[in-house]
Write a protein that holds these residues in place. Structure first.
Motif, mmCIF file in Angstrom:
data_model
loop_
_atom_site.group_PDB
_atom_site.id
_atom_site.type_symbol
_atom_site.label_atom_id
_atom_site.label_comp_id
_atom_site.label_asym_id
_atom_site.label_seq_id
_atom_site.Cartn_x
_atom_site.Cartn_y
_atom_site.Cartn_z
ATOM 1 N N ALA A 76 12.850 9.830 -21.610
ATOM 2 C CA ALA A 76 13.877 8.788 -21.534
ATOM 3 C C ALA A 76 14.798 9.061 -20.345
ATOM 4 N N SER A 77 14.992 10.322 -20.014
ATOM 5 C CA SER A 77 15.907 10.678 -18.921
ATOM 6 C C SER A 77 15.459 10.103 -17.579
ATOM 7 N N THR A 78 14.162 9.964 -17.363
ATOM 8 C CA THR A 78 13.679 9.364 -16.116
ATOM 9 C C THR A 78 14.038 7.874 -16.071
ATOM 10 N N ASN A 150 22.845 7.033 -31.268
ATOM 11 C CA ASN A 150 23.298 8.225 -30.550
ATOM 12 C C ASN A 150 22.875 9.480 -31.310
ATOM 13 N N THR A 151 21.781 10.031 -30.860
ATOM 14 C CA THR A 151 21.077 11.140 -31.504
ATOM 15 C C THR A 151 21.962 12.347 -31.786
ATOM 16 N N ILE A 152 22.822 12.671 -30.832
ATOM 17 C CA ILE A 152 23.620 13.902 -30.931
ATOM 18 C C ILE A 152 24.790 13.736 -31.897
ATOM 19 N N GLN A 194 9.109 11.326 -28.491
ATOM 20 C CA GLN A 194 9.139 12.546 -29.322
ATOM 21 C C GLN A 194 10.138 12.555 -30.470
ATOM 22 N N LYS A 195 10.901 11.453 -30.638
ATOM 23 C CA LYS A 195 11.808 11.401 -31.781
ATOM 24 C C LYS A 195 11.102 10.744 -32.957
ATOM 25 N N ASN A 196 10.554 9.561 -32.714
ATOM 26 C CA ASN A 196 10.040 8.813 -33.872
ATOM 27 C C ASN A 196 8.626 8.263 -33.684
#
Ligand SMILES: *Cc1c(COP(=O)(O)O)cnc(C)c1O
Length: 359
Positions: A76-78, A150-152, A194-196
């Motif tokens: 996702a960062s890319t 927001n995952t964190i 990689q989360k869901n």
């Protein structure tokens, strides 16, 4: 060796059925005589795998014809860079900063243009999601960017911002396929798998066709949505094995009844945890009630040493990775689609015991 309940935020648990199916095909997938890891991405068997993966995903998410689905790499960062490079036609975008990832996305976009922060909940340590009305967005912005879950911090948008004619872009890495979403409300949705959805290495982008084709000339070829769309996500070698697993995960969700059924299960799981947290004398949930995430449940005891002790004892009892993100501390239980109700019930039972022994 028994499997544990893994509450990791990502990479995270995968459905046991999916892992077993992949295991049964590890040396010979679909009578090809080879593993998916060994196949040419240009071969017939792999064409079938990526084709079915996309079809199943489109059915699940009810994706209209005028949207492309891209299977990309770089996480996702890319996309924090790819989004402004492709979508900033006039050089202006509005960002709602509701957590660390949306902050990173905004910083990255600011390298390429005027990435304005419309609203931020940083002053409250991201415990809530700002509400932004239509007239607060610039009418001539190229897009508005949000991070939907927001995952964190364990918060989620409880509304879809009305941006008028300005395309809405959403990072849905940690909530995609957890419940139905109206794709037509968005110009672009992206998510790391990689989360869901599967293993790391795969990033899925859903993008409305009319937004493709205006990339900044400096855009690296690999980040150009037009190039990727024209080449069926195979301008170069795609993340074949991650695509294969994601396809199995999509079929698993479909087999359970699709996203409506998944949402019901997820609501029930989250309620078991939040109901207990609301009644606990030891543990406190950290997210504002209206913005609670169904996927990432964050809580603290208010005592860092006790938090540490809790995480250590949980691990010793097969409840792994409940430690909060390194930047916020406390605890976070990520209960994505693949976490069964049994895991949530075991965690709550363990928390009740811990509370009894520590208040
Ligand atoms: C994990 C995560 C990211 C970062 O994903 P990578 O694939 O590691 O780049 C970005 N946004 C959200 C919402 C996330 O949960």
């Amino acid at each position: 060796m028994a499997r544990v309940f893994n509450f990791s935020a990502g990479p995270s648990s995968l459905p046991l059925e999916v892992l077993e199916k992949a295991g049964s095909e590890i040396t010979d997938c679909n009578s090809s005589g080879m593993s998916v890891m060994e196949m040419s991405h240009r071969s017939k068997p792999f064409e079938k795998i990526i084709g079915e993966c996309e079809e199943t995903f489109r059915r699940l998410m009810n994706i209209p014809e005028n949207y492309k689905v891209l299977f990309l790499q770089g996480g996702a960062s890319t996309q924090f860079a790819a989004v402004p490079l492709n979508l900033m036609r006039t050089g202006k975008a509005d960002y709602i900063v509701s957590g660390q990832f949306s902050g990173k996305a905004q910083k990255e976009a600011a390298k390429y243009g005027d990435a304005r922060i419309v609203a931020s909940s940083k002053e409250a340590n991201f415990t809530y999601v700002p509400r932004v009305e239509r007239d607060e967005f610039r009418k001539d912005a190229d897009y508005v960017h949000i991070c939907f879950n927001n995952t964190i911090y364990g918060t989620k948008f409880d509304y879809i911002p009305d941006t008028g004619d300005v395309p809405l872009v959403a990072d849905m890495s940690s909530c995609i396929i957890s419940e139905p979403v109206d794709v037509t409300k968005f110009g672009l949705i992206y998510a790391g798998a990689q989360k869901n959805m599967g293993p790391s290495g795969l990033t899925v982008v859903i993008v409305r066709e009319d937004l493709i084709g205006y990339a900044n000339p400096i855009t690296p070829t690999m980040l150009d949505y037009k190039v990727m769309a024209e080449n069926g996500s195979m301008y170069n070698t795609p993340p074949c094995y991650s695509i294969y697993i994601a396809g199995l995960v999509y079929k698993w969700v479909e087999g359970l009844g699709g996203l409506e059924a998944m949402a019901e299960l997820n609501k029930k799981k989250a309620a078991v945890l939040y109901d207990y947290l609301d009644s606990s004398k030891l543990f406190k949930p950290t997210a504002k009630k209206e913005n609670r995430s169904m996927m990432n449940v964050c809580f603290v005891t208010g005592n860092e040493d006790l938090d540490k002790e809790f995480c250590a004892q949980a691990s010793a009892n097969g409840l792994m990775n409940v430690k909060g993100h390194r930047s916020v501390g406390g605890m976070r239980a990520s209960i994505y689609n693949a976490m069964p109700m049994e895991g949530v019930e075991k965690l709550v039972a363990f928390m009740k015991d811990f509370e009894k022994n520590n208040v």
